[in-house]
Design an enzyme around this catalytic site. Sequence first.
Site, PDB file in Angstrom:
ATOM      1  N   HIS A 177       0.840  -1.223   0.000  1.00  0.00           N
ATOM      2  CA  HIS A 177       0.000   0.000   0.000  1.00  0.00           C
ATOM      3  C   HIS A 177       0.862   1.255   0.000  1.00  0.00           C
ATOM      4  O   HIS A 177       0.430   2.298   0.513  1.00  0.00           O
ATOM      5  CB  HIS A 177      -0.969   0.030   1.188  1.00  0.00           C
ATOM      6  CG  HIS A 177      -1.722  -1.244   1.380  1.00  0.00           C
ATOM      7  ND1 HIS A 177      -2.907  -1.520   0.746  1.00  0.00           N
ATOM      8  CD2 HIS A 177      -1.429  -2.347   2.122  1.00  0.00           C
ATOM      9  CE1 HIS A 177      -3.336  -2.731   1.095  1.00  0.00           C
ATOM     10  NE2 HIS A 177      -2.440  -3.266   1.921  1.00  0.00           N
ATOM     11  N   LYS A 195      16.552  21.941 -12.010  1.00  0.00           N
ATOM     12  CA  LYS A 195      15.858  20.668 -12.249  1.00  0.00           C
ATOM     13  C   LYS A 195      16.716  19.607 -12.928  1.00  0.00           C
ATOM     14  O   LYS A 195      17.501  19.886 -13.812  1.00  0.00           O
ATOM     15  CB  LYS A 195      14.619  20.904 -13.121  1.00  0.00           C
ATOM     16  CG  LYS A 195      13.472  21.598 -12.445  1.00  0.00           C
ATOM     17  CD  LYS A 195      12.923  20.859 -11.239  1.00  0.00           C
ATOM     18  CE  LYS A 195      12.171  19.600 -11.618  1.00  0.00           C
ATOM     19  NZ  LYS A 195      10.839  19.878 -12.148  1.00  0.00           N
ATOM     20  N   GLU A 211      10.149   8.297 -17.249  1.00  0.00           N
ATOM     21  CA  GLU A 211       8.746   8.682 -17.468  1.00  0.00           C
ATOM     22  C   GLU A 211       8.275   8.272 -18.852  1.00  0.00           C
ATOM     23  O   GLU A 211       7.152   7.801 -19.045  1.00  0.00           O
ATOM     24  CB  GLU A 211       8.583  10.199 -17.309  1.00  0.00           C
ATOM     25  CG  GLU A 211       8.821  10.689 -15.890  1.00  0.00           C
ATOM     26  CD  GLU A 211       8.970  12.209 -15.847  1.00  0.00           C
ATOM     27  OE1 GLU A 211       8.046  12.913 -16.274  1.00  0.00           O
ATOM     28  OE2 GLU A 211      10.028  12.683 -15.402  1.00  0.00           O
TER      29      GLU A 211
END
Length: 465
Positions: A155, A282, A289
Site C-alpha cells: 500500500h 531541475k 517517465e
Amino acid sequence: MALWSGRFEEGVSEFTQRFGASLPVDRQLYAQDIAGSKAHAAMLARQGVISHEDALDIEAGLTEIERSIEEGEFTFDVNDEDIHMAVEGVLTANIGDAGARLHTGRSRNDQVATDTRLFAKKRCRDLMRANTTLRHALIKQAQEHFDVILPGYTHMQHAQPVLFSHHLLAYTWMLARDFERLQAAYAAADANPLGSAALAGTTYPLDRFQTTRALGFDHPIPNSLDAVSDRDFLLDLIYACSVSSMHLSRLCEEIILWSTSEFGFVTLSDAYSTGSSIMPQKKNPDFAELIRGKSGRVIGDLVALLVTCKSLPLAYNKDLQEDKEGAIDAAQTLEDCYVCAAGMISTMTVHPDAMMAQARRGYLAATDVADYLAKRGMPFRQAHEVVGHLVLLCEKRGCDLEDLALDDFKAESDLFEADITSALNLEAIVAARTTYGGTGHAAVRQQMQEASGRLDQDEGRIPRL
Ligand code: ARG
C-alpha cells in the site's frame, strides 16, 4: 496501372490510391518479401511449373533489387500499392517474362502472411536479445548492492525491510516471463502460409513442405483459409510486448519515486536525465517517465489489432492490411524501452544510507516483535495486539520501537527479555527470512544464482533464424 488492372476501365483516384496503399509501412518487409519470392520461385522450378532458367533469372533479379533497396538506390513508386507490387513490378521491368511468371500459384494473400510471419519471427528474436541485456543490467546492480536494505512496501506504506537485491531481482523474474511470452509469439509465427494462394490452395503442383524448409518455418499451415486470414501470431507478439511494457512501467515508476528528493534512494546519471528550460535546478527522470508512458501506446496497438480482427469473416479481407503498423510499432517501442532501461539501470547511483535511513522509520520490525512473542508461546493474534500497543506508544512519544526501554516492552508483556533488542535489528530481521524466495541473504543468494542460470539458459534459447 496496377498489376491487377486487367478488368478495370478506370483507375483509382490519387486519393484512394494513397488511402489504399500499405507501401509506407510494409516496405520495411522488403527482405522477407524477397526471401519468400526466392523460395517460391525455386520451388516452382523444382516442381516443373517454371523453367530453371526463369528461376535463376528471378533469383538474380531479386538479389539485385535487395541490394538496390539496401543501398538506397531503389525508387519506390507512389503508385505501388504495397511492397509485393513494388518488388514484382521492378523485377518484371528488369528481367521481363521470367519476373511475370513469379506470381504463378501465389496470391498476395499468402505472400503477405508469409512475409509478416518471417518479420514477426525476426522481431521476436531481436526482443529476446534486448530482454536479456536488461536482465543482465538488473542482476549486475543487484550483485553490486547485495546487502543494501530498503523498506519493503505494501500500500506504499513501510511494511518490512527487504534487500535491494531482492527487490531488483523481482523484475528479472517478470522479464523472464516476458521472454517466455516472446518465445510463444515466435512459435505462433513459425508456420508457413505460402502455397495457400488466395484462399483455397492452387491447381499447380506446389510443394509447400519445400518452401517451409527453405524459409525455416516449422511446418506448413494445414488450412489454406486459416493460413491467409490468421493474425493471431501478431496478437501474441503485441500481447508479449504489452505485458513487458507494463512491467517496465512499474520498474520506471519506482525509479521515478526513488529519484525524488523525498526518497533519494537513487540518482540517475546525467545521460538518462534532462533539465528544465525555466528551472535551472531541475534534473528530471524524463526517460523513465517516457518508458512508463510508452506502455500506453503498446497496449493501444494490441487493442487496435484485436478490434480490427473481431468479426472478420474468412478469408482475407483488406482490413488485415491494418495489422502491420501496430505490430511493428509495438516491437520497436519495446525494443527501444529495453535498451533505454538497461542503460538507465546500469548507470544509476544507489544510495544505501538513504534506503537504510527510511528502513529505520515506520516500525518495520513490528512483525518480528510479534513473532518474538509468538515464538515464546503467545498466540499470534494476541502478540499482534501487544505490538500494536507498543507502536501506539511510539507514536505518542514520537519515537521508534528501537528507542523503547525494556521496561516499556515488559509493561505490555513479561515474555519480553533483554534479547528483544536483537529482534529490532534490521539486518537480523532480513537475514532471518530464510524461506525459499524470501528476502534473507542466503535465500537471495540462491535466487541470484537461479536468476543468472535462467538468464544463461534463455540466451542459449534465442533462435538463430
Ligand atoms: N497490402 C496487403 C496487406 O498488407 C497485401 C495483400 C493484399 N491482397 C489483396 N487481395 N488486396 O494486407
